[in-house]
Design a protein around this motif. Structure first.
Motif: not given
Lengths: 506, 160
Positions: A361-371
């Motif tokens: 599917x090659x979907x893009x990512x969501x960035x999930x690291x909190x500060x």
């Protein structure tokens, strides 16, 4: 038909060439050192003598080995017997042959012979060197034999069976006219140059050169400063800068030329269930990858590449699982990561990939690291280097703390990048993982059914902060490769955990 | 981490084995301690270090003997689901792992001379390139787990 056969006679020449290369590269440093001293006739003669004696000895060894090397076909086995004193037999199963790869270096090409590698999952058999006609005869024979064996017929070897069954997997080999072969990518010389420059590997070599160069130029500068006149000083600085500049250009040019020679005519083709990668100018190489061995797809991009809109695409491969417990590990291929498209425009990548791997599917990512995770990426490496820099400062070199500070800055930067760019995305059957390094960004696409195991980890401190680490492995080469997502939110980690646990693992 | 944990827990009896193992480890610590004392006396380091070594030794051994085995017993859990094996481990560094049955290539039961006396076994599960273990199981539990996994592996026909 295939009784004991020797390799081609010209193998002796190719082996002699190999010996020369080996000895020369082994004694390279000795030769360089010899140059810096006074050339002494007796020393040179001694070196030459040793050199000749060694090469003669090795050549005799190779000749004996040549005369004692045979290959033949027995039932389902292709056997290679070789050895100096002790004869060793190595064999592979013909019904498991996946492909026959070829590679030639300068000598092979001049003599019109080739070195072939017959690949089965997990093991390869190398025949070096065969003439083109020997190679064709062998590969045709193996092909037909494999088809008939896989049909599980009890017939005699079918010399007159020329029809190819649609269901049987034909062995991929250069000499064949492949059905429906599509060229996916072909690199021109200009693109190879682009690839080398954008790759960044030259940067590393340049930095090393620069550091070495600095130490060399320390001394002349001191002398020059004691000379008369600022004119001299400014001139020497110009000379210094010019020589650094020239050095840089030199290193780049050498790197580019080497890369062109190695990757000339880079071509990727897709035929049926195999991908084929051909490249090389003086030494050519043809590598075949069965699509079903592919475990993961990886895109890697450094800053330069991102700026110009390019990216590198590679495959994560495995050998067949049943071969992994094989006791004979002498010639197991360690493919692991194989670069498929070394440089390709980012927009053009997806359509190309869909051609070979339509199920991805090659979907893009969501960035999930909190500060709040940033400090966790940094704290331990920084502490470690702080201690080391302090220790070295006290004990050896007072200015070590500068290097330590620079390292700490690098880690701080890395921590920030990890926070900004680490991410994932879950589809029904695929997970995309994105992890940054200092200079590059890697995106990996992993199908759910290729994941060997998935783990979530948490210690007391992370628990208080509601953070978690998760990692999973896929089969890679002869071992495995681990993918990590560190210091993400607890709920994200559990989302991945539940995704893997439920929803039909198949 | 603790939501819907794997169901199977360890048996109380394995604590004795764990304690015996701690005692065996303490012998090694004792040797190290005595070597340290010897060095201190021989190389004329500060002599107030010696009571520190002894206190450390007693401290570590008591934690290892009295506290850790019980914590370990409570922290290890596992479950064999039709499609996967789940293992939860760890006292201070907790982890939870899922291994699809399809990916398991073989299962091993390990034992040592000490564990044989206490009827304790370790089960090790291998996939292509990784291995995972479930320690401190009774022999009965170990062979049940081993057979369960093996049966499910046989029903699987896969590529990895």
């Amino acid at each position: 038909m295939f009784n004991k056969q020797r390799l081609h006679k010209l193998t002796l020449v190719t082996q002699f060439y190999n010996i020369l290369v080996r000895i020369l590269s082994g004694s390279f440093f000795i030769i360089v050192l010899a140059f810096f001293q006074e050339p002494d006739l007796s020393n040179i003669l001694i070196f030459l003598g040793i050199f000749l004696a060694l090469s003669l000895l090795l050549f005799v060894v190779e000749t004996v080995k040549y005369f004692r090397t045979y290959y033949w076909i027995e039932g389902n086995r292709l056997v290679l017997q070789t050895g100096l004193f002790i004869q060793k037999e190595k064999d592979i199963q013909i019904s498991r042959i996946q492909s026959i790869d070829t590679s030639e270096d300068i000598v092979h090409r001049l003599l019109k012979v080739t070195k072939i590698t017959v690949n089965t999952p997990g093991q390869g058999l190398i025949l070096d060197a065969l003439s083109v006609s020997q190679y064709k005869a062998l590969s045709d024979y193996l092909n037909q034999l494999k088809i008939s064996l896989n049909k599980r017929t009890e017939d005699e070897f079918p010399e007159d069976k020329l029809a190819v069954d649609d269901n049987s997997e034909v062995i991929r080999s250069e000499a064949e006219d492949a059905p429906a072969e599509t060229t996916l990518l072909q690199l021109s010389v200009g693109e190879i140059v682009k690839m080398t420059i954008l790759n960044g590997a030259i940067f590393r070599g340049f930095f090393i050169f620069l550091i070495g160069f600095n130490f060399l130029t320390d001394l002349p500068l001191d002398d020059l400063f004691t000379e008369v006149g600022s004119v001299f000083i400014s001139a020497s600085i110009i000379i210094l800068l010019a020589s650094i500049f020239i050095g840089m250009i030199l290193i780049y040019t050498i790197g580019i030329i080497a890369s062109i020679i190695k990757n000339y005519g880079y071509k990727v083709t897709l035929s049926g269930e195999h991908l084929n990668i051909k490249k090389g100018l003086l030494e050519t190489q043809s590598q075949t990858v069965p699509l079903k061995n592919v475990q993961t797809l990886e895109e890697k991009q450094n800053w330069l590449m991102k700026f110009f809109g390019y990216t590198t695409f590679s495959l994560g491969l495995t050998s067949d699982s049943s071969q992994k417990n094989n006791e004979n590990k002498t010639e197991i291929k360690e493919d692991g990561q194989v670069v498929l498209f070394p440089i390709v425009k980012s927009e053009k990548l997806n359509p190309l990939v869909k051609q070979c791997f339509p199920e991805f599917v090659l979907s893009p990512v969501e960035n999930v690291v909190p500060v709040r995770s940033i400090r966790r990426f940094i704290q331990f490496p920084v502490l470690f280097w702080l201690i080391i820099a302090a220790a070295i400062s006290i004990m050896f070199w007072v200015y070590a703390w500068i290097a330590g500070l620079i390292l700490i800055l690098f880690y701080g930067f890395y921590g920030y990048r990890s926070y900004k760019l680490t991410g994932y995305h879950l589809c029904e059957n695929e997970i995309t993982v994105q992890t940054p390094t200092l200079f590059a960004l890697t995106k990996t696409y992993v199908p759910k059914n290729r994941i060997l195991n998935l783990q979530v980890k948490q210690n007391l401190f992370l628990k208080r902060a509601n953070l978690m680490k998760t990692n999973f492995s896929t089969a890679h080469g002869i071992a495995s490769k681990e993918f990590k997502l560190k210091y993400i939110e607890e709920k994200d980690a559990f989302k991945i955990f539940e995704w893997f646990r439920n929803g039909g693992i198949n | 981490m603790e939501q819907s944990p794997p169901t199977k827990q360890l048996d109380q009896k394995v604590v004795q084995y764990d304690k015996a193992q701690s005692l065996a480890n303490s012998i090694i610590s004792l040797i190290i301690c005595s070597i340290l004392i010897m060095f201190t006396l021989w190389l004329n380091w500060h002599t107030w270090l010696i009571p520190i070594y002894i206190i450390l030794l007693i401290f570590i051994t008591s934690i290892d003997y009295f506290i850790l085995p019980v914590l370990r017993l409570r922290s290890i859990r596992y479950e064999v689901h039709p499609l996967y094996l789940e293992i939860m481990k760890g006292i201070f560094f907790k982890s939870r792992e899922i291994i699809p049955i399809e990916r398991i290539q073989h299962v091993l039961i390990e034992e040592g001379p000490l564990s044989r006396r206490f009827d304790v076994r370790d089960v090790k599960v291998f996939t292509a390139g990784t291995s995972h273990d479930i320690p401190l199981l009774l022999t009965k539990e170990a062979s049940t787990l081993h057979d369960q996994i093996l049966n499910q592996i046989k029903e699987v026909d896969s590529d990895v």
